[in-house]
Design a protein around this motif. Structure first.
Motif, PDB file in Angstrom:
ATOM      1  N   ARG A  76       0.821  -1.214   0.000  1.00  0.00           N
ATOM      2  CA  ARG A  76       0.000   0.000   0.000  1.00  0.00           C
ATOM      3  C   ARG A  76       0.851   1.258   0.000  1.00  0.00           C
ATOM      4  O   ARG A  76       0.514   2.250  -0.684  1.00  0.00           O
ATOM      5  N   THR A  77       1.945   1.265   0.736  1.00  0.00           N
ATOM      6  CA  THR A  77       2.801   2.450   0.787  1.00  0.00           C
ATOM      7  C   THR A  77       3.394   2.754  -0.582  1.00  0.00           C
ATOM      8  O   THR A  77       3.446   3.916  -1.010  1.00  0.00           O
ATOM      9  N   VAL A  78       3.845   1.728  -1.282  1.00  0.00           N
ATOM     10  CA  VAL A  78       4.381   1.922  -2.638  1.00  0.00           C
ATOM     11  C   VAL A  78       3.303   2.499  -3.540  1.00  0.00           C
ATOM     12  O   VAL A  78       3.546   3.430  -4.326  1.00  0.00           O
ATOM     13  N   ASN A  79       2.097   1.960  -3.453  1.00  0.00           N
ATOM     14  CA  ASN A  79       0.986   2.489  -4.250  1.00  0.00           C
ATOM     15  C   ASN A  79       0.771   3.970  -3.981  1.00  0.00           C
ATOM     16  O   ASN A  79       0.681   4.784  -4.914  1.00  0.00           O
ATOM     17  N   ASN A  80       0.681   4.332  -2.709  1.00  0.00           N
ATOM     18  CA  ASN A  80       0.316   5.704  -2.364  1.00  0.00           C
ATOM     19  C   ASN A  80       1.415   6.707  -2.685  1.00  0.00           C
ATOM     20  O   ASN A  80       1.131   7.808  -3.182  1.00  0.00           O
ATOM     21  N   ILE A  81       2.660   6.347  -2.424  1.00  0.00           N
ATOM     22  CA  ILE A  81       3.759   7.279  -2.732  1.00  0.00           C
ATOM     23  C   ILE A  81       3.870   7.472  -4.245  1.00  0.00           C
ATOM     24  O   ILE A  81       3.969   8.607  -4.737  1.00  0.00           O
ATOM     25  N   THR A  82       3.852   6.371  -4.986  1.00  0.00           N
ATOM     26  CA  THR A  82       3.973   6.468  -6.442  1.00  0.00           C
ATOM     27  C   THR A  82       2.786   7.215  -7.041  1.00  0.00           C
ATOM     28  O   THR A  82       2.951   8.115  -7.884  1.00  0.00           O
ATOM     29  N   GLY A  83       1.585   6.872  -6.602  1.00  0.00           N
ATOM     30  CA  GLY A  83       0.396   7.538  -7.127  1.00  0.00           C
ATOM     31  C   GLY A  83       0.361   9.009  -6.796  1.00  0.00           C
ATOM     32  O   GLY A  83      -0.002   9.841  -7.632  1.00  0.00           O
ATOM     33  N   TRP A  84       0.747   9.356  -5.553  1.00  0.00           N
ATOM     34  CA  TRP A  84       0.753  10.760  -5.142  1.00  0.00           C
ATOM     35  C   TRP A  84       1.730  11.574  -5.978  1.00  0.00           C
ATOM     36  O   TRP A  84       1.405  12.684  -6.429  1.00  0.00           O
ATOM     37  N   ILE A  85       2.905  11.036  -6.232  1.00  0.00           N
ATOM     38  CA  ILE A  85       3.901  11.771  -7.025  1.00  0.00           C
ATOM     39  C   ILE A  85       3.423  11.949  -8.465  1.00  0.00           C
ATOM     40  O   ILE A  85       3.445  13.062  -9.020  1.00  0.00           O
ATOM     41  N   LEU A  86       2.979  10.867  -9.090  1.00  0.00           N
ATOM     42  CA  LEU A  86       2.582  10.943 -10.498  1.00  0.00           C
ATOM     43  C   LEU A  86       1.338  11.796 -10.687  1.00  0.00           C
ATOM     44  O   LEU A  86       1.274  12.633 -11.594  1.00  0.00           O
ATOM     45  N   HIS A  87       0.344  11.603  -9.832  1.00  0.00           N
ATOM     46  CA  HIS A  87      -0.875  12.390  -9.997  1.00  0.00           C
ATOM     47  C   HIS A  87      -0.636  13.857  -9.655  1.00  0.00           C
ATOM     48  O   HIS A  87      -1.173  14.745 -10.334  1.00  0.00           O
ATOM     49  N   SER A  88       0.148  14.132  -8.644  1.00  0.00           N
ATOM     50  CA  SER A  88       0.441  15.526  -8.309  1.00  0.00           C
ATOM     51  C   SER A  88       1.140  16.220  -9.465  1.00  0.00           C
ATOM     52  O   SER A  88       0.857  17.393  -9.756  1.00  0.00           O
ATOM     53  N   ALA A  89       2.049  15.519 -10.123  1.00  0.00           N
ATOM     54  CA  ALA A  89       2.764  16.103 -11.262  1.00  0.00           C
ATOM     55  C   ALA A  89       1.818  16.448 -12.407  1.00  0.00           C
ATOM     56  O   ALA A  89       2.108  17.330 -13.226  1.00  0.00           O
ATOM     57  N   LEU A  90       0.669  15.774 -12.449  1.00  0.00           N
ATOM     58  CA  LEU A  90      -0.334  16.030 -13.492  1.00  0.00           C
ATOM     59  C   LEU A  90      -1.500  16.855 -12.960  1.00  0.00           C
ATOM     60  O   LEU A  90      -2.561  16.914 -13.575  1.00  0.00           O
ATOM     61  N   LEU A  91      -1.293  17.487 -11.799  1.00  0.00           N
ATOM     62  CA  LEU A  91      -2.288  18.361 -11.168  1.00  0.00           C
ATOM     63  C   LEU A  91      -3.575  17.622 -10.825  1.00  0.00           C
ATOM     64  O   LEU A  91      -4.677  18.157 -10.967  1.00  0.00           O
ATOM     65  N   VAL A  92      -3.417  16.390 -10.368  1.00  0.00           N
ATOM     66  CA  VAL A  92      -4.556  15.594  -9.907  1.00  0.00           C
ATOM     67  C   VAL A  92      -4.421  15.402  -8.395  1.00  0.00           C
ATOM     68  O   VAL A  92      -3.372  14.953  -7.926  1.00  0.00           O
ATOM     69  N   PRO A  93      -5.459  15.731  -7.606  1.00  0.00           N
ATOM     70  CA  PRO A  93      -5.398  15.505  -6.154  1.00  0.00           C
ATOM     71  C   PRO A  93      -5.537  14.017  -5.847  1.00  0.00           C
ATOM     72  O   PRO A  93      -6.630  13.472  -5.829  1.00  0.00           O
ATOM     73  N   TYR A  94      -4.438  13.357  -5.586  1.00  0.00           N
ATOM     74  CA  TYR A  94      -4.388  11.896  -5.548  1.00  0.00           C
ATOM     75  C   TYR A  94      -5.394  11.286  -4.569  1.00  0.00           C
ATOM     76  O   TYR A  94      -6.237  10.474  -4.959  1.00  0.00           O
ATOM     77  N   TYR A  95      -5.309  11.642  -3.298  1.00  0.00           N
ATOM     78  CA  TYR A  95      -6.177  11.002  -2.307  1.00  0.00           C
ATOM     79  C   TYR A  95      -7.636  11.390  -2.508  1.00  0.00           C
ATOM     80  O   TYR A  95      -8.540  10.554  -2.345  1.00  0.00           O
ATOM     81  N   ALA A  96      -7.880  12.651  -2.856  1.00  0.00           N
ATOM     82  CA  ALA A  96      -9.257  13.107  -3.052  1.00  0.00           C
ATOM     83  C   ALA A  96      -9.910  12.352  -4.197  1.00  0.00           C
ATOM     84  O   ALA A  96     -11.028  11.838  -4.067  1.00  0.00           O
ATOM     85  N   TRP A  97      -9.205  12.286  -5.305  1.00  0.00           N
ATOM     86  CA  TRP A  97      -9.807  11.604  -6.456  1.00  0.00           C
ATOM     87  C   TRP A  97      -9.847  10.096  -6.237  1.00  0.00           C
ATOM     88  O   TRP A  97     -10.776   9.428  -6.696  1.00  0.00           O
ATOM     89  N   ARG A  98      -8.872   9.551  -5.519  1.00  0.00           N
ATOM     90  CA  ARG A  98      -8.900   8.118  -5.231  1.00  0.00           C
ATOM     91  C   ARG A  98     -10.185   7.752  -4.500  1.00  0.00           C
ATOM     92  O   ARG A  98     -10.814   6.723  -4.790  1.00  0.00           O
ATOM     93  N   HIS A  99     -10.605   8.599  -3.571  1.00  0.00           N
ATOM     94  CA  HIS A  99     -11.812   8.301  -2.808  1.00  0.00           C
ATOM     95  C   HIS A  99     -13.059   8.358  -3.687  1.00  0.00           C
ATOM     96  O   HIS A  99     -13.871   7.428  -3.685  1.00  0.00           O
ATOM     97  N   THR A 100     -13.258   9.452  -4.416  1.00  0.00           N
ATOM     98  CA  THR A 100     -14.473   9.564  -5.222  1.00  0.00           C
ATOM     99  C   THR A 100     -14.479   8.545  -6.353  1.00  0.00           C
ATOM    100  O   THR A 100     -15.533   8.030  -6.721  1.00  0.00           O
ATOM    101  N   HIS A 101     -13.297   8.237  -6.867  1.00  0.00           N
ATOM    102  CA  HIS A 101     -13.238   7.228  -7.930  1.00  0.00           C
ATOM    103  C   HIS A 101     -13.589   5.849  -7.382  1.00  0.00           C
ATOM    104  O   HIS A 101     -14.220   5.038  -8.068  1.00  0.00           O
ATOM    105  N   SER A 102     -13.205   5.588  -6.161  1.00  0.00           N
ATOM    106  CA  SER A 102     -13.585   4.331  -5.527  1.00  0.00           C
ATOM    107  C   SER A 102     -15.105   4.231  -5.396  1.00  0.00           C
ATOM    108  O   SER A 102     -15.692   3.159  -5.625  1.00  0.00           O
ATOM    109  N   GLN A 103     -15.740   5.338  -5.053  1.00  0.00           N
ATOM    110  CA  GLN A 103     -17.201   5.341  -4.959  1.00  0.00           C
ATOM    111  C   GLN A 103     -17.839   5.112  -6.321  1.00  0.00           C
ATOM    112  O   GLN A 103     -18.879   4.454  -6.442  1.00  0.00           O
ATOM    113  N   HIS A 104     -17.219   5.638  -7.354  1.00  0.00           N
ATOM    114  CA  HIS A 104     -17.707   5.392  -8.718  1.00  0.00           C
ATOM    115  C   HIS A 104     -17.660   3.906  -9.042  1.00  0.00           C
ATOM    116  O   HIS A 104     -18.612   3.340  -9.581  1.00  0.00           O
ATOM    117  N   HIS A 105     -16.567   3.253  -8.695  1.00  0.00           N
ATOM    118  CA  HIS A 105     -16.448   1.821  -8.971  1.00  0.00           C
ATOM    119  C   HIS A 105     -17.469   1.013  -8.173  1.00  0.00           C
ATOM    120  O   HIS A 105     -17.993   0.014  -8.674  1.00  0.00           O
TER     121      HIS A 105
END
Length: 384
Positions: free
Chosen positions: A103-132
């Motif tokens: 989980r730590t690898v997922n979150n660190i990698t996702g946070w870095i990549l999404h932040s670089a693309l101006l995506v709020p990683y944790y915020a969107w992860r939550h709402t996207h989970s609700q979409h699924h």
């Protein structure tokens, strides 16, 4: 919708599927569910190399004859947009836990990549989970929730099933083309900022606000960290602009960012908005039924690979969101055989598909358990 995307009469012929998630999982080889962290990082490496190579090439466009520089910049913008969308897809996999079993690898990698693309990683992860969890549920889905006939102010007006289409350039084509362009380029930041296309309960809510109705109180600091990532990226862009120029930041980063928006919104819109698949109200909805409302699209070998098959294996992704993308093609072959007519696939040119979906998938009726898109066109029907 059949194997080639032809539509007969979905409203008349549709019978909801009754597969269980277990029988669908059992039809997929077990190795498809295994996550390989090193292999996942290899795709990050490939994409970052492509980003660097394209940026290096763009830095030498000034050496080209002036007459062809605009074409070279256009090629860079398109290419960089596609490659960065691939990185976005990998970050999205991190949010699902599909990148690594850690989980730590997922979150660190996702946070870095999404932040670089101006995506709020944790915020969107939550709402996207609700979409699924609530895909194609009229009351609980998070994105591309259809507007009802009354919401559109069309009560009393005749409506036509969205699959009945007339000529592609019938009435006001420029209006619908404009809507496609506007949604594709700016729909993503509008969704993040004010939850455009989101559910009724959260319209106007911001992914940047840790106290928004979208989030639980215990997620407060995760949303803050999402915002911190965006502030770091924005600060880097400002410094780059001061060291070089605003035009350089726009050309190297800004326009590719808009291209990422285009691909992201276009892909997800087409995957979840189609005349041939329904949206459900609570009494008929189930997780599997919602997931099977997803439509796979083939964009051609090169784009499929660059986008890490997010477009042509999305049914498998919605059923098994922790499955890595590099196993999804194989899994899709097995699922397609198992699902038969309940596997939805469309090979229409995606630009044509965008126009048709925007034009004809306008609203759903106000009541009913299983709702198909409809429109106000009363022209003679023509198979699309």
């Amino acid at each position: 919708m059949g194997a080639k995307g032809t539509v007969i009469d979905p409203e008349k012929d549709f019978v909801p599927p009754n597969f269980t998630i277990k029988e669908l999982r059992d039809c997929v080889p077990k190795h498809c569910f295994k996550r390989d962290t090193l292999r996942s990082f290899s795709y990050v490496f490939y994409d970052l190399c492509a980003v660097a190579a394209l940026a290096f090439g763009a830095a030498h466009i000034y050496l080209l004859p002036e007459i062809i520089r605009p074409v070279a910049w256009l090629a860079y913008w398109v290419g960089q947009g596609v490659v960065c969308t691939g990185l976005w897809v990998i970050a999205h996999e991190c949010g699902h836990g599909a990148f690594s079993a850690n989980r730590t690898v997922n979150n660190i990698t996702g946070w870095i990549l999404h932040s670089a693309l101006l995506v709020p990683y944790y915020a969107w992860r939550h709402t996207h989970s609700q979409h699924h969890k609530n895909t194609n549920n009229m009351n609980r889905d998070e994105v591309f929730v259809p507007r009802t006939k009354s919401f559109r102010g069309l009560q009393g007006k005749p409506s036509t099933p969205a699959w009945q289409t007339d000529t592609i350039f019938e009435d006001s084509p420029l209006y619908h083309v404009g809507k496609v362009i506007g949604q594709s380029l700016f729909g993503w930041p509008l969704y993040l900022y004010r939850n455009a296309s989101g559910p009724k309960y959260a319209r106007g809510a911001s992914h940047f606000n840790p106290q928004a109705v979208l989030f639980r109180p215990e997620q407060f600091w995760q949303i803050v960290w999402s915002d911190v990532g965006l502030l770091i990226t924005a600060s880097v862009l400002v410094v780059c602009g001061l060291m070089s120029s605003a035009q350089a930041v726009l050309f190297y980063y800004g326009v590719p960012y808009l291209m990422v928006n285009f691909w992201l919104v276009s892909i997800t819109y087409l995957q979840h908005s189609n005349a041939a698949v329904p949206h459900y109200n609570d009494d008929e909805w189930s997780f599997v039924r919602g997931a099977l409302c997803t439509i796979d699209h083939d964009y051609g070998w090169l784009l499929n690979v660059c986008l890490h098959h997010i477009n042509d294996t999305h049914v498998a992704h919605h059923l098994f969101s922790q499955m890595p993308h590099y196993h999804a093609v194989e899994a899709t072959r097995h699922l397609r055989r198992k699902l038969g007519k309940y596997y939805h696939f469309n090979d229409t040119n995606f630009l044509v598909a965008l126009y048709r979906t925007m034009r004809y998938c306008q609203f759903v009726e106000d009541s009913g358990s299983i709702l198909f898109y409809r429109n106000t066109s009363i022209a003679a029907p023509k198979s699309s």
